[in-house]
Design a protein around this motif. Structure first.
Motif, PDB file in Angstrom:
ATOM      1  N   LEU A  61       0.840  -1.201   0.000  1.00 15.30           N
ATOM      2  CA  LEU A  61       0.000   0.000   0.000  1.00 15.30           C
ATOM      3  C   LEU A  61       0.876   1.251   0.000  1.00 15.30           C
ATOM      4  O   LEU A  61       0.608   2.210  -0.738  1.00 15.30           O
ATOM      5  N   LEU A  62       1.921   1.252   0.805  1.00 10.88           N
ATOM      6  CA  LEU A  62       2.851   2.381   0.821  1.00 10.88           C
ATOM      7  C   LEU A  62       3.528   2.549  -0.540  1.00 10.88           C
ATOM      8  O   LEU A  62       3.681   3.672  -1.035  1.00 10.88           O
ATOM      9  N   ALA A  63       3.937   1.421  -1.125  1.00 10.10           N
ATOM     10  CA  ALA A  63       4.611   1.485  -2.421  1.00 10.10           C
ATOM     11  C   ALA A  63       3.650   1.917  -3.524  1.00 10.10           C
ATOM     12  O   ALA A  63       3.987   2.751  -4.379  1.00 10.10           O
ATOM     13  N   GLY A  64       2.434   1.366  -3.510  1.00 12.39           N
ATOM     14  CA  GLY A  64       1.465   1.694  -4.544  1.00 12.39           C
ATOM     15  C   GLY A  64       1.018   3.144  -4.511  1.00 12.39           C
ATOM     16  O   GLY A  64       0.715   3.733  -5.555  1.00 12.39           O
ATOM     17  N   SER A  65       1.009   3.741  -3.330  1.00 10.16           N
ATOM     18  CA  SER A  65       0.601   5.146  -3.199  1.00 10.16           C
ATOM     19  C   SER A  65       1.747   6.104  -3.496  1.00 10.16           C
ATOM     20  O   SER A  65       1.548   7.318  -3.516  1.00 10.16           O
ATOM     21  N   GLY A  66       2.936   5.562  -3.712  1.00 10.80           N
ATOM     22  CA  GLY A  66       4.095   6.402  -3.977  1.00 10.80           C
ATOM     23  C   GLY A  66       4.747   6.972  -2.738  1.00 10.80           C
ATOM     24  O   GLY A  66       5.670   7.787  -2.837  1.00 10.80           O
ATOM     25  N   THR A  67       4.304   6.539  -1.571  1.00 10.58           N
ATOM     26  CA  THR A  67       4.873   7.047  -0.317  1.00 10.58           C
ATOM     27  C   THR A  67       6.299   6.557  -0.113  1.00 10.58           C
ATOM     28  O   THR A  67       7.163   7.301   0.357  1.00 10.58           O
ATOM     29  N   PHE A 214       8.228   3.103   6.161  1.00 11.68           N
ATOM     30  CA  PHE A 214       7.772   4.493   6.196  1.00 11.68           C
ATOM     31  C   PHE A 214       8.847   5.393   6.809  1.00 11.68           C
ATOM     32  O   PHE A 214       9.112   6.491   6.312  1.00 11.68           O
ATOM     33  N   ALA A 215       9.478   4.911   7.869  1.00 11.65           N
ATOM     34  CA  ALA A 215      10.491   5.716   8.551  1.00 11.65           C
ATOM     35  C   ALA A 215      11.682   5.994   7.648  1.00 11.65           C
ATOM     36  O   ALA A 215      12.139   7.140   7.526  1.00 11.65           O
ATOM     37  N   THR A 216      12.204   4.951   6.999  1.00  6.60           N
ATOM     38  CA  THR A 216      13.415   5.139   6.193  1.00  6.60           C
ATOM     39  C   THR A 216      13.112   5.649   4.783  1.00  6.60           C
ATOM     40  O   THR A 216      13.907   6.403   4.220  1.00  6.60           O
ATOM     41  N   GLY A 217      11.959   5.243   4.238  1.00  5.53           N
ATOM     42  CA  GLY A 217      11.645   5.611   2.860  1.00  5.53           C
ATOM     43  C   GLY A 217      10.907   6.925   2.713  1.00  5.53           C
ATOM     44  O   GLY A 217      10.936   7.544   1.645  1.00  5.53           O
ATOM     45  N   TYR A 218      10.242   7.371   3.789  1.00  2.00           N
ATOM     46  CA  TYR A 218       9.488   8.630   3.718  1.00  2.00           C
ATOM     47  C   TYR A 218      10.087   9.685   4.643  1.00  2.00           C
ATOM     48  O   TYR A 218      10.492  10.760   4.205  1.00  2.00           O
ATOM     49  N   PRO A 228      19.337   5.062   3.800  1.00  2.00           N
ATOM     50  CA  PRO A 228      19.045   3.811   3.073  1.00  2.00           C
ATOM     51  C   PRO A 228      17.638   3.310   3.381  1.00  2.00           C
ATOM     52  O   PRO A 228      17.213   3.318   4.537  1.00  2.00           O
ATOM     53  N   VAL A 229      16.924   2.914   2.339  1.00  2.00           N
ATOM     54  CA  VAL A 229      15.547   2.447   2.511  1.00  2.00           C
ATOM     55  C   VAL A 229      15.582   0.997   2.994  1.00  2.00           C
ATOM     56  O   VAL A 229      16.016   0.094   2.276  1.00  2.00           O
TER      57      VAL A 229
END
Length: 351
Positions: A61-67, A214-218, A228-229
């Motif tokens: 869901l995070l990936a699909g929303s572009g987050t 979410f923490a590392t990627g956003y 790093p993600v």
């Protein structure tokens, strides 16, 4: 607060929650497999399956929303060595049985006062660092270079997309198929349905994987100083944590080190608050030898497999990466070999 500081704080909080949940629920792949294969109790393995389902659903869901861009993680590489991933998984899985728990479980038990786990954590960290950058690294790199391949499709969604489906549809279809299958497997077991604690543990741990992304990627998305993600994983972070404890003036605190510290302190505080803290050690020199041998195998195998039963078994699978499925197959087979059959390990103690 800067992005890097936010990520470190998030890692600490995620680790604290994982440590508390791990202690209260007994969340552990080795214990799950032991209950499923040897003792006829399938509740823990269903909790693990539910955690995978939640991790996949929330992460996709995070990936699909572009987050979050999961493509920046180590799991979704176009070039990888399936044989090394599988072999690493085998070594890790068998080592996990020898040591009576994985790296994350060792941190949880250490917080409870288990001194065996202290030895496991130290030996695992040294073996992992040797495999990452030390004496074993050249052999690992040579194996990878001799067996790696470059693929066009490196995940289940990309496989479906190569068949002509649009990328969003491919992602949703792949995620839904795996998530539904895992949920059906989990809740088909009557005893699991009557275990609210195990259900809650699966949901919380799966959500923590997404929280890590979410923490590392956003939160950590900084154009000038990107983080790093990554998400929950314990082999390289345990090695980094030991090195940081010794050489902190020359190193940088990161998400993984903060998570390792959080797991230990989360377990420790929970053990003290619930009266579960008690010191325990090895029963014999042979017990210690077996445990340290398993820790070394986990350190070496975890590096080769790009993760552990959490790092690949939950975080890697949450990306739906094909390489993660290969590594997890090795972990499961190695664990099964240690629990049942000709190579079965007779446990000294139950963690």
């Amino acid at each position: 607060m800067e992005a890097a500081q936010l990520v470190i704080l998030a890692g600490l909080v995620i680790g604290l929650i994982y440590g508390a949940v791990g202690l209260l629920s007994g969340f552990c792949l080795m214990s799950s497999m032991r209950g499923f294969l040897a003792e006829g109790d399938g509740r823990l393995v269903r909790s693990y399956a539910l955690a995978i389902a939640v991790a996949i659903a929330a992460s996709q869901l995070l990936a699909g929303s572009g987050t979050v861009d999961l493509g920046k993680s180590i799991y979704l590489q176009q070039t990888f060595s399936a044989p090394v991933l599988f072999l690493g998984g085998l070594l890790f899985g068998y080592g996990m049985v020898l040591s009576n728990g994985c790296g994350s479980r060792a941190l949880v038990l250490l917080g409870r006062g288990n001194l065996r786990s202290f030895v496991v954590v130290i030996v695992l960290a040294i073996a992992a660092q040797m495999t990452l950058k030390g004496l074993i690294a050249p052999a690992r790199i040579a194996l990878v270079q001799a067996s790696q391949t470059t693929v066009n499709a490196n995940s289940l969604p990309s496989v479906l997309a190569s068949l002509g489906l649009a990328d969003p549809v491919a992602r949703e279809l792949a995620a839904a198929a795996v998530v539904v299958a895992l949920i059906l497997f989990a809740f088909a077991h009557p005893a699991f349905r009557r275990s609210p604690g195990q259900i809650a543990a699966g949901v919380v741990v799966g959500a923590l994987v997404a929280a890590g992304w979410f923490a590392t990627g956003y939160l950590g998305a900084d154009d000038f100083n990107p983080v790093p993600v990554t998400s929950l994983t314990f082999i390289a972070p345990i090695a980094d944590a030991l090195q940081y404890a010794m050489l902190s003036t020359g190193l940088t605190l990161n998400f993984g080190i903060a998570t390792v510290a959080g797991v230990f302190f989360g377990s420790l505080l929970t053990a003290l608050a619930t009266g579960r803290f008690h010191l325990e050690g090895y029963s014999s020199p042979r017990h210690m030898l077996r445990s340290t041998s398993g820790a070394a195998l986990m350190g070496i195998g975890g590096v080769m497999a790009f993760g552990c039963s959490i790092g690949q078994g939950l975080t890697g699978l949450s990306t739906l990466a094909l390489g993660s499925f290969v590594a997890v197959a090795g972990i499961l087979l190695g664990t099964a070999a240690g629990l049942k059959g000709a190579l079965r390990v007779q446990p000294f103690a139950v963690a």
